[in-house]
Design an enzyme around this catalytic site. Structure first.
Site: not given
Length: 484
Positions: A78, A154, A178
């Site tokens: 990520k 996220s 997230s």
């Protein structure tokens, strides 16, 4: 190649790695198959920040990728406070320009040592402060179940790629939901470990006062457990340390847990919860009862508005500090035009809180953690919806204006997910389990929170639920499978 593609269609990372160790397939074959899969769906999903195929091909040829629990398995990291040597680390923002760290973060390094082949980076909203993966820099990441909807945030890029069957798992991190929010949106498994169980260095000491942690989004529960076995444990100088399990986490999946005391909490805070979200939690409760667990309807010891007010004191001060450090590193202050409206509101409203105010907020969330620990003496697990409504449409959560108050911003985002951030503040492990799909075909996860340091119990429950109601056969319309 078709045989390798069929393996990706059918098997998780644990099974793929076993084939590599046994010499049945080679890391190079898995990587090339994953590249084909990614290119098949990426035009529709927009889940990738940067392709790192050449470096991945070099890594796949190394002897280290032929051993380890995830030998030869391709995955992505990520793009959010997760250094990957030589890769762009934008944190979803224009402010970082073309910054490329020359080192790996400790968690990234552990993924490499486990045998993973890191083939790219996945999308995140700016600084991870949105429950939808949309940014001015990279655009919106779409939900493979319905492209008009967000993949969540996220870690939305990671969730979309796993759900679309590009890779069996993808790295992510979680400071307020997230990992679990996008897992819920995309119908996959998202697990947040206890505070201090996973390494955060060397860049981050205690992200958001210890509320943030890394881990992954996975298709199978056993991959999540095996990833913990490969990556858990404090790094050098870590400010927090959660207890490691006495036995490997993957062994916790071999037997059903003893009957559990489960607190079903349907509502937290003042905002409405959709009928679909309530049904997702109630459906999970009925499934748990059918498996022999005892479910009691309860309320949590928290006033959500007060909780979120304290949390945003921490987020605001942390964001201000981060941008100040970034400005010092590049030799020029970050100006407001370089960040999004959501970040500007946070900076204006909470970016200048005093040191005393920040310290008070940290003490508040620690006191909340103690209240939750006392509450958990009566229960093994807390069950809630993961989200208060269906996955948002693209643009719905991104529509933030500069003139908003912090209260309006908080309501905009946390009325969508009022549950998940509680586990970050208390430090407890939590997970979103994909057990329910709406009549319209969108997934909604059930959210389970366990006692601090009791990952093994949560994972055992997740494996039991997975056996009772398998989800790996549910493939979204946008997918990378060889027969689609």
């Amino acid at each position: 190649m078709q045989d390798i593609q069929a393996l990706f269609d059918q098997e998780d990372a644990t099974a793929l790695a076993a084939r590599v160790r046994q010499g049945e397939v080679h890391p190079e074959e898995l990587l090339e198959a994953a590249i084909v899969r990614l290119e098949k769906v990426e035009p529709q999903l927009n889940a990738v920040v940067e392709r790192l195929y050449d470096k991945a091909r070099q890594a796949a040829q190394q002897p280290t990728t032929r051993q380890g629990p995830f030998a030869g398995v391709p995955t992505l990291v990520k793009d959010l406070f997760s250094p990957l040597a030589g890769a762009l680390m934008s944190n979803g923002s224009r402010a970082l320009g073309g910054a490329r760290p020359d080192f790996d973060g400790e968690l990234t390094a552990r993924l490499r040592r486990s045998g993973c082949v890191l083939m790219g980076t996945s999308t995140s909203p700016e600084f991870g402060t949105s429950y939808s993966t949309e940014s001015d820099r990279f655009g919106a990441t779409h939900n493979p179940w319905n492209l008009a909807h967000s993949a969540g945030g996220s870690s939305g890029g990671a969730a979309a790629l796993v759900a679309a069957r590009v890779v069996p798992f993808a790295h992510g991190n979680d400071g307020g939901g997230s990992l679990r929010v996008p897992a819920s949106c995309c119908g996959v498994f998202g697990f947040k470990p206890s505070r201090g169980l996973l390494p955060s260095g060397p860049v981050v000491g205690e992200g958001w006062a210890g509320m943030g942690t890394g881990h992954a989004i996975t298709l199978s529960v056993r991959d999540s457990a095996a990833l913990l076995d490969a990556t858990a444990g404090i790094d050098l100088g870590a400010p927090y340390a959660a207890p490691l399990a006495s036995k490997p986490y993957r062994l916790a999946l071999q037997a059903d847990p003893s009957p559990l005391r489960i607190a079903l909490v349907e509502r937290v805070g003042p905002w409405d919860v959709s009928s679909e979200s309530l049904e997702a939690a109630r459906d999970a409760a009925r499934l748990c009862e059918s498996l022999g667990h005892h479910v009691v309807v309860e309320s949590l010891p928290v006033v959500l508005e007060e909780f979120l007010d304290q949390v945003f004191n921490i987020i605001g001060a942390s964001t201000r500090n981060y941008l100040d450090v970034l400005g010092q590193m590049r030799g020029a202050p970050v100006n407001e035009a370089e960040v999004e409206a959501r970040t500007r509101v946070i900076l204006r409203e909470r970016g200048q809180v005093s040191g005393a105010c920040y310290a008070a907020a940290v003490e508040w969330i620690h006191a909340f953690g103690r209240r939750m620990a006392a509450f958990m003496q009566d229960y093994d697990v807390v069950l809630t919806p993961t989200l208060a409504r269906l996955p948002p449409r693209i643009g719905e959560l991104q529509a933030v204006r500069d003139d908003w108050s912090i209260e309006r911003l908080i309501e905009h985002f946390h009325s969508y997910s009022p549950y998940t951030a509680l586990a970050n503040a208390s430090g407890q492990p939590a997970m979103s389990v994909p057990l329910y799909w709406s009549p319209g075909g969108l997934p909604l996860g059930a959210h389970f929170m366990g006692r601090f340091g009791e990952e093994s119990l949560l994972l055992a429950l997740a494996a039991q639920l997975e056996r009772a109601r398998p989800w790996q056969g549910r493939v979204p319309p946008v997918n990378a499978c060889s027969l689609s």
